[in-house]
Design an enzyme around this catalytic site. Structure first.
Site, PDB file in Angstrom:
ATOM      1  N   CYS A   1      -0.154   0.604  -7.480  1.00 46.50           N
ATOM      2  CA  CYS A   1       0.738  -0.320  -7.272  1.00 46.50           C
ATOM      3  C   CYS A   1       0.631  -1.306  -8.606  1.00 46.50           C
ATOM      4  O   CYS A   1       1.762  -2.087  -8.848  1.00 46.50           O
ATOM      5  CB  CYS A   1       0.634  -1.405  -6.216  1.00 46.50           C
ATOM      6  SG  CYS A   1      -0.871  -2.453  -6.216  1.00 46.50           S
TER       7      CYS A   1
ATOM      8  N   TYR B   1     -10.517   3.024  -0.773  1.00 42.08           N
ATOM      9  CA  TYR B   1      -9.767   2.028  -0.485  1.00 42.08           C
ATOM     10  C   TYR B   1      -8.766   2.469   0.568  1.00 42.08           C
ATOM     11  O   TYR B   1      -7.519   2.276   0.633  1.00 42.08           O
ATOM     12  CB  TYR B   1      -8.968   1.536  -1.600  1.00 42.08           C
ATOM     13  CG  TYR B   1      -9.627   1.295  -2.933  1.00 42.08           C
ATOM     14  CD1 TYR B   1     -10.438   0.251  -3.259  1.00 42.08           C
ATOM     15  CD2 TYR B   1      -9.820   2.394  -3.993  1.00 42.08           C
ATOM     16  CE1 TYR B   1     -11.312   0.233  -4.270  1.00 42.08           C
ATOM     17  CE2 TYR B   1     -10.556   2.482  -4.978  1.00 42.08           C
ATOM     18  CZ  TYR B   1     -11.341   1.131  -5.186  1.00 42.08           C
ATOM     19  OH  TYR B   1     -12.182   1.000  -6.307  1.00 42.08           O
TER      20      TYR B   1
ATOM     21  N   CYS C   1      22.304 -12.615  -2.008  1.00 38.64           N
ATOM     22  CA  CYS C   1      21.606 -13.602  -1.331  1.00 38.64           C
ATOM     23  C   CYS C   1      21.925 -14.924  -1.952  1.00 38.64           C
ATOM     24  O   CYS C   1      21.861 -15.066  -3.223  1.00 38.64           O
ATOM     25  CB  CYS C   1      20.153 -13.252  -1.490  1.00 38.64           C
ATOM     26  SG  CYS C   1      18.892 -14.667  -0.503  1.00 38.64           S
TER      27      CYS C   1
ATOM     28  N   CYS D   1      17.041 -14.445   4.895  1.00 36.18           N
ATOM     29  CA  CYS D   1      16.626 -13.238   4.105  1.00 36.18           C
ATOM     30  C   CYS D   1      16.805 -11.895   4.450  1.00 36.18           C
ATOM     31  O   CYS D   1      17.093 -11.718   5.582  1.00 36.18           O
ATOM     32  CB  CYS D   1      14.968 -13.429   3.988  1.00 36.18           C
ATOM     33  SG  CYS D   1      14.118 -12.228   3.029  1.00 36.18           S
TER      34      CYS D   1
ATOM     35  N   CYS E   1      14.921 -18.578  -5.426  1.00 40.35           N
ATOM     36  CA  CYS E   1      13.529 -17.914  -4.872  1.00 40.35           C
ATOM     37  C   CYS E   1      13.331 -16.802  -5.690  1.00 40.35           C
ATOM     38  O   CYS E   1      14.168 -16.144  -6.268  1.00 40.35           O
ATOM     39  CB  CYS E   1      14.312 -17.161  -3.453  1.00 40.35           C
ATOM     40  SG  CYS E   1      12.837 -16.069  -2.858  1.00 40.35           S
TER      41      CYS E   1
ATOM     42  N   ASP F   1      -6.460   4.779  -3.871  1.00 39.81           N
ATOM     43  CA  ASP F   1      -5.465   3.851  -3.862  1.00 39.81           C
ATOM     44  C   ASP F   1      -5.836   2.392  -3.868  1.00 39.81           C
ATOM     45  O   ASP F   1      -5.740   1.566  -2.990  1.00 39.81           O
ATOM     46  CB  ASP F   1      -4.610   3.906  -2.662  1.00 39.81           C
ATOM     47  CG  ASP F   1      -3.190   3.222  -2.493  1.00 39.81           C
ATOM     48  OD1 ASP F   1      -2.768   2.592  -3.421  1.00 39.81           O
ATOM     49  OD2 ASP F   1      -2.592   3.145  -1.310  1.00 39.81           O
TER      50      ASP F   1
ATOM     51  N   CYS G   1      13.518 -11.856  -5.220  1.00 38.72           N
ATOM     52  CA  CYS G   1      14.248 -10.603  -5.608  1.00 38.72           C
ATOM     53  C   CYS G   1      14.768 -10.741  -7.030  1.00 38.72           C
ATOM     54  O   CYS G   1      16.159 -11.137  -6.779  1.00 38.72           O
ATOM     55  CB  CYS G   1      15.174 -10.377  -4.289  1.00 38.72           C
ATOM     56  SG  CYS G   1      14.353  -9.858  -2.706  1.00 38.72           S
TER      57      CYS G   1
ATOM     58  N   GLN H   1       1.716  -0.636   4.403  1.00 42.50           N
ATOM     59  CA  GLN H   1       2.814  -0.577   3.507  1.00 42.50           C
ATOM     60  C   GLN H   1       4.036  -1.042   4.124  1.00 42.50           C
ATOM     61  O   GLN H   1       4.415  -0.906   5.057  1.00 42.50           O
ATOM     62  CB  GLN H   1       3.129   0.851   2.925  1.00 42.50           C
ATOM     63  CG  GLN H   1       2.107   1.611   1.941  1.00 42.50           C
ATOM     64  CD  GLN H   1       2.043   1.074   0.587  1.00 42.50           C
ATOM     65  OE1 GLN H   1       2.830   0.257   0.251  1.00 42.50           O
ATOM     66  NE2 GLN H   1       1.056   1.435  -0.258  1.00 42.50           N
TER      67      GLN H   1
ATOM     68  N   GLU I   1     -13.485   1.593   2.897  1.00 41.87           N
ATOM     69  CA  GLU I   1     -12.723   0.312   2.881  1.00 41.87           C
ATOM     70  C   GLU I   1     -13.693  -0.828   2.720  1.00 41.87           C
ATOM     71  O   GLU I   1     -14.626  -0.919   3.466  1.00 41.87           O
ATOM     72  CB  GLU I   1     -11.633   0.572   3.746  1.00 41.87           C
ATOM     73  CG  GLU I   1     -10.873  -0.956   4.171  1.00 41.87           C
ATOM     74  CD  GLU I   1     -10.266  -1.356   2.989  1.00 41.87           C
ATOM     75  OE1 GLU I   1     -10.156  -2.644   2.782  1.00 41.87           O
ATOM     76  OE2 GLU I   1      -9.469  -0.594   2.350  1.00 41.87           O
TER      77      GLU I   1
END
Length: 477
Positions: free
Chosen positions: A434, A337, A76, A176, A82, A407, A85, A308, A358
């Site tokens: 996560c 969640y 990229c 991108c 940026c 989650d 990444c 996701q 939720e």
């Protein structure tokens, strides 16, 4: 008279040693730990210390003497500026090896509990164009590099990503690689039309300017959703009328140029932030939703829905969760969640009953719709704060869970939620996270009654340091 700050040192001919958190690398020099972005282990560099504390420092590379053998060529043009990444210069095999180590280090160091041998990390099916959603800021002030500032290049409007530490400035993005290339054409065409037709770009500090934000979503069903977030000038009737006319003209241009868009939406956000959860969103063309597919299921996704962002890898993540749940068809499952009920509906056909909880009411309504459109009749969904909803009384009313799938967001689970889970005594807990650091903290709290028997890291975000992790806990005898 103010004391002059002591100039921070330059460290010369330093060999970068290892990968650290947040996409940075690390080198230890005597008793000082130095964190450095945008390099890889084995690079020999000169470092300029930018910030120094007692035991650690942050630095940036000012010169490369030798490039590491463990290095990939970033694909990229925005790499290094940026912040999205940060691992493009690291081969993908090295990336997932580092993520496996990150999960292991955090679960062992923070959890301090007995752990099994971890399963090898599941690498992403795609490492480019893997996202189904991107959010672009619009600003009248582009981010200027030091070279551009020295050349006295003036600020100009831009569409792109927010720069870390400069909330009101946007890095202009031409291409991108994280999403299907059509999204680049859509974004750049909106930018060009706005510039050619005198549409103002938003000034976050002054809270003026019409074009504010663009959200682009795509689906594996072939659908595209574009949401234009505007900021109408309401200082006078004439100004408001111009804002409305410019918005409708921009939307018509997008609709005409891109027939692939099946859901073209817009909103007028007068708030100080760009969140849209509490905003009225209007349909200009097509539907107010699209569908994402997983196995033989389809999930309705609206402009405010969470799903996701790595579509293909989400299937593998949820497959691990379903495998760990070990469903036979007789179990009552609680999905904490639950979001739009993706996991709940994904496992429902192998369970007796699934109860999803939720915080966001709109997500719960989508979860109910997702059950309905897939012919699933054994799910119940409830909206509210998890620690307030999941109580002993709630469990007594809706049934004792045999299995809990959780989650949570990056902050992990509230202590009250963990206490209720311990009192509920499910046979198995499947914990999807996560953030392995907060997951490790919660595992330590659950360790009083539960043993970790499986650990499966999953890479959802190639070229970033982020990693998902699925853990199976079984109730101790």
């Amino acid at each position: 008279m103010t004391r002059k700050k002591k100039p921070l040192p330059i460290l010369e001919n330093i060999t970068i040693q290892d990968i650290a958190a947040e996409g940075k690398c690390v080198v230890r020099i005597n008793d000082l730990v130095v964190f450095v972005p945008f390099c890889v282990p084995g690079d020999v560099v000169d470092l300029q210390i930018k910030r120094k504390k007692h035991s650690y420092a942050e630095a940036e590379v000012i010169k490369f003497h030798k490039l590491s053998d463990v290095r990939a060529v970033p694909f990229c043009e925005h790499f290094g500026i940026c912040g999205g990444c940060k691992w493009q210069n690291l081969p993908y095999e090295a990336q997932i090896k580092a993520k496996q180590k990150q999960v292991s280090d955090q679960l062992h160091r923070i959890g301090k509990i007995e752990l099994p041998e971890f399963r090898p990390i599941l690498g992403s099916v795609k490492t480019q164009e893997y996202r189904n959603k991107l959010d672009y800021g619009c600003s009248n002030k582009q981010w200027l590099t030091q070279e551009q500032m020295k050349a006295q290049i003036p600020f100009s409007p831009a569409i792109g990503f927010h720069i870390t530490g400069a909330f009101d400035k946007i890095l202009p993005v031409e291409k991108c690689w994280l999403m299907d290339d059509l999204h680049n054409d859509i974004r750049n065409s909106i930018r060009d039309y706005a510039l050619e037709n005198g549409i103002s770009f938003f000034d976050l500090r002054q809270q003026v300017g019409l074009l504010r934000d663009i959200i682009i979503r795509c689906s594996n069903s072939g659908e595209w959703m574009v949401i234009l977030q505007m900021h109408f000038d309401r200082t006078s009737e004439e100004a408001l009328k111009q804002s409305e006319e410019q918005t409708m003209s921009l939307l018509q241009f997008v609709a005409d140029k891109f027939p692939q868009i099946t859901s073209l939406l817009w909103l007028d956000n007068q708030k100080c932030n760009d969140t849209i959860g509490d905003q009225d969103i209007h349909v200009f063309k097509g539907k107010d939703h699209m569908f994402l597919l997983m196995e033989d299921l389809k999930f309705k996704v609206g402009p405010k829905s969470f799903y996701q962002t790595n579509t293909e890898q989400a299937y593998h993540l949820y497959s691990v969760a379903r495998e760990f749940a070990q469903l036979t068809g007789d179990e009552v499952v609680y999905d904490l969640y639950t979001g739009t009920g993706t996991i709940a509906n994904f496992v429902a056909r192998k369970a007796k009953k699934v109860v999803g909880i939720e915080y966001v009411p709109e997500a719960i309504e989508n979860a109910k719709v997702n059950s309905e459109i897939n012919g699933i009749g054994n799910t119940d969904f409830y909206a509210g704060d998890m620690k307030d909803i999941l109580t002993d009384e709630f469990i007594a009313q809706h049934g004792q869970p045999d299995i809990i799938i959780t989650d949570p967001p990056r902050a992990g689970m509230h202590q009250d939620v963990i206490d209720t889970i311990l009192r509920a005594k499910p046979q198995r807990i499947v914990y999807v996270s996560c953030n392995p650091a907060t997951q490790a903290r919660d595992l330590q709290l659950l360790d009083v009654d539960y043993k970790v028997v499986e650990v499966q890291p999953v890479d959802m975000f190639p070229h970033t340091p982020h990693v998902e992790n699925v853990v199976l806990l079984v109730r101790k005898a």
